[in-house]
Design a protein around this motif. Sequence first.
Motif, PDB file in Angstrom:
ATOM      1  N   VAL A  90       0.849  -1.190   0.000  1.00 32.86           N
ATOM      2  CA  VAL A  90       0.000   0.000   0.000  1.00 32.86           C
ATOM      3  C   VAL A  90       0.884   1.240   0.000  1.00 32.86           C
ATOM      4  N   THR A  91       0.605   2.159  -0.935  1.00 32.78           N
ATOM      5  CA  THR A  91       1.349   3.412  -1.007  1.00 32.78           C
ATOM      6  C   THR A  91       0.427   4.579  -0.661  1.00 32.78           C
ATOM      7  N   GLN A  92       1.025   5.719  -0.318  1.00 28.18           N
ATOM      8  CA  GLN A  92       0.243   6.926  -0.027  1.00 28.18           C
ATOM      9  C   GLN A  92      -0.574   7.350  -1.248  1.00 28.18           C
ATOM     10  N   GLU A  93      -0.036   7.152  -2.453  1.00 29.66           N
ATOM     11  CA  GLU A  93      -0.756   7.508  -3.676  1.00 29.66           C
ATOM     12  C   GLU A  93      -2.024   6.655  -3.816  1.00 29.66           C
ATOM     13  N   MET A  94      -1.904   5.368  -3.512  1.00 29.87           N
ATOM     14  CA  MET A  94      -3.076   4.482  -3.573  1.00 29.87           C
ATOM     15  C   MET A  94      -4.128   4.926  -2.569  1.00 29.87           C
ATOM     16  N   VAL A  95      -3.689   5.312  -1.376  1.00 29.89           N
ATOM     17  CA  VAL A  95      -4.602   5.747  -0.319  1.00 29.89           C
ATOM     18  C   VAL A  95      -5.353   6.999  -0.761  1.00 29.89           C
ATOM     19  N   ALA A  96      -4.640   7.970  -1.321  1.00 25.23           N
ATOM     20  CA  ALA A  96      -5.266   9.213  -1.775  1.00 25.23           C
ATOM     21  C   ALA A  96      -6.287   8.938  -2.880  1.00 25.23           C
ATOM     22  N   GLN A  97      -5.921   8.105  -3.848  1.00 23.12           N
ATOM     23  CA  GLN A  97      -6.843   7.754  -4.926  1.00 23.12           C
ATOM     24  C   GLN A  97      -8.047   7.004  -4.361  1.00 23.12           C
ATOM     25  N   GLY A  98      -7.811   6.091  -3.452  1.00 25.00           N
ATOM     26  CA  GLY A  98      -8.892   5.314  -2.856  1.00 25.00           C
ATOM     27  C   GLY A  98      -9.868   6.170  -2.074  1.00 25.00           C
ATOM     28  N   GLN A  99      -9.349   7.188  -1.383  1.00 27.45           N
ATOM     29  CA  GLN A  99     -10.220   8.088  -0.632  1.00 27.45           C
ATOM     30  C   GLN A  99     -11.141   8.852  -1.573  1.00 27.45           C
ATOM     31  N   GLN A 100     -10.606   9.299  -2.698  1.00 33.94           N
ATOM     32  CA  GLN A 100     -11.432  10.011  -3.676  1.00 33.94           C
ATOM     33  C   GLN A 100     -12.516   9.097  -4.240  1.00 33.94           C
ATOM     34  N   THR A 145     -22.070   5.990   0.766  1.00 40.20           N
ATOM     35  CA  THR A 145     -23.523   5.896   0.881  1.00 40.20           C
ATOM     36  C   THR A 145     -23.931   5.027   2.054  1.00 40.20           C
ATOM     37  N   CYS A 146     -23.243   3.925   2.260  1.00 37.92           N
ATOM     38  CA  CYS A 146     -23.565   3.021   3.369  1.00 37.92           C
ATOM     39  C   CYS A 146     -22.577   3.135   4.528  1.00 37.92           C
ATOM     40  N   HIS A 147     -21.288   3.327   4.216  1.00 38.90           N
ATOM     41  CA  HIS A 147     -20.264   3.361   5.262  1.00 38.90           C
ATOM     42  C   HIS A 147     -20.061   4.752   5.849  1.00 38.90           C
ATOM     43  N   GLY A 148     -20.646   5.791   5.227  1.00 31.31           N
ATOM     44  CA  GLY A 148     -20.489   7.166   5.698  1.00 31.31           C
ATOM     45  C   GLY A 148     -19.285   7.832   5.061  1.00 31.31           C
ATOM     46  N   MET A 149     -19.315   9.167   5.001  1.00 36.56           N
ATOM     47  CA  MET A 149     -18.220   9.918   4.372  1.00 36.56           C
ATOM     48  C   MET A 149     -16.885   9.685   5.065  1.00 36.56           C
ATOM     49  N   ASN A 150     -16.910   9.459   6.371  1.00 41.07           N
ATOM     50  CA  ASN A 150     -15.677   9.217   7.118  1.00 41.07           C
ATOM     51  C   ASN A 150     -15.455   7.738   7.396  1.00 41.07           C
ATOM     52  N   ALA A 151     -16.218   6.878   6.739  1.00 38.33           N
ATOM     53  CA  ALA A 151     -16.111   5.423   6.880  1.00 38.33           C
ATOM     54  C   ALA A 151     -16.403   4.948   8.293  1.00 38.33           C
ATOM     55  N   GLU A 152     -17.170   5.736   9.051  1.00 37.78           N
ATOM     56  CA  GLU A 152     -17.474   5.377  10.431  1.00 37.78           C
ATOM     57  C   GLU A 152     -18.752   4.555  10.568  1.00 37.78           C
ATOM     58  N   GLY A 153     -19.297   4.108   9.448  1.00 30.91           N
ATOM     59  CA  GLY A 153     -20.436   3.206   9.469  1.00 30.91           C
ATOM     60  C   GLY A 153     -21.780   3.899   9.548  1.00 30.91           C
ATOM     61  N   SER A 154     -22.814   3.085   9.407  1.00 31.13           N
ATOM     62  CA  SER A 154     -24.198   3.546   9.493  1.00 31.13           C
ATOM     63  C   SER A 154     -25.044   2.347   9.900  1.00 31.13           C
ATOM     64  N   GLN A 155     -26.338   2.519   9.826  1.00 36.35           N
ATOM     65  CA  GLN A 155     -27.213   1.394  10.144  1.00 36.35           C
ATOM     66  C   GLN A 155     -27.174   0.328   9.050  1.00 36.35           C
ATOM     67  N   LEU A 156     -26.620   0.681   7.890  1.00 37.38           N
ATOM     68  CA  LEU A 156     -26.561  -0.269   6.781  1.00 37.38           C
ATOM     69  C   LEU A 156     -25.235  -1.010   6.663  1.00 37.38           C
ATOM     70  N   ALA A 157     -24.155  -0.402   7.159  1.00 37.80           N
ATOM     71  CA  ALA A 157     -22.830  -0.985   6.939  1.00 37.80           C
ATOM     72  C   ALA A 157     -21.899  -0.674   8.109  1.00 37.80           C
ATOM     73  N   PRO A 158     -20.883  -1.510   8.305  1.00 40.47           N
ATOM     74  CA  PRO A 158     -20.004  -1.356   9.470  1.00 40.47           C
ATOM     75  C   PRO A 158     -19.046  -0.174   9.393  1.00 40.47           C
ATOM     76  N   ASN A 159     -18.554   0.181  10.568  1.00 34.88           N
ATOM     77  CA  ASN A 159     -17.501   1.169  10.737  1.00 34.88           C
ATOM     78  C   ASN A 159     -16.209   0.540  10.218  1.00 34.88           C
ATOM     79  N   LEU A 160     -15.510   1.239   9.342  1.00 42.81           N
ATOM     80  CA  LEU A 160     -14.261   0.723   8.795  1.00 42.81           C
ATOM     81  C   LEU A 160     -13.039   1.344   9.461  1.00 42.81           C
ATOM     82  N   THR A 161     -13.274   2.179  10.495  1.00 43.30           N
ATOM     83  CA  THR A 161     -12.168   2.843  11.174  1.00 43.30           C
ATOM     84  C   THR A 161     -11.835   2.206  12.517  1.00 43.30           C
ATOM     85  N   ASP A 162     -12.647   1.249  12.954  1.00 43.28           N
ATOM     86  CA  ASP A 162     -12.382   0.602  14.240  1.00 43.28           C
ATOM     87  C   ASP A 162     -11.607  -0.692  14.028  1.00 43.28           C
ATOM     88  N   ASP A 163     -11.329  -1.400  15.103  1.00 43.64           N
ATOM     89  CA  ASP A 163     -10.531  -2.621  14.986  1.00 43.64           C
ATOM     90  C   ASP A 163     -11.386  -3.891  14.944  1.00 43.64           C
TER      91      ASP A 163
END
Length: 158
Positions: A57-67, A77-95
Amino acid sequence: MRWTKWTAVYAVMGMMGMAACQPAEEQPPAAEEPAAQAPAAEPGAPAAAPAQLPPGVTQEMVAQGQQIFTGQGNCYTCHGMNAEGSQLAPNLTDDQWLWIDPAQGDLLTQATERIKSGVPQPKEFPAPMPPMGGAQLSDEQVQAVAAYVLSLGGAPQQ
């Protein structure tokens, strides 16, 4: 039970419909905002950020992936703009990871394959994730989204 399944199906369809119906002028700011945030994160911890990224994983890949995550990929739409999850999908920032296991090998490969195949039978959430979140993405774009998700800080360690 039947009512719950149909409610989830209609919720997903509604969310996808709302994402698809956004006016074109609203989408560029969403894509520009993450790009503006990425440089702010790099100067604060230039040495620490690359050390925390999984192999491949490179910083360039991360930047492109965020966009892509916050734009055409519709992941937000489901994970939230900050990837912190919603009622439809999990939080991707936790462990707490449901589908990626460091004991099973390369995290980037696992995350890429999960995004490509989707989640037809979620373990904890009512809505399935279609392959690539329902978006049309190239292999490179899928890998970039996987790199971004793994960079969020909650990825399990290898």
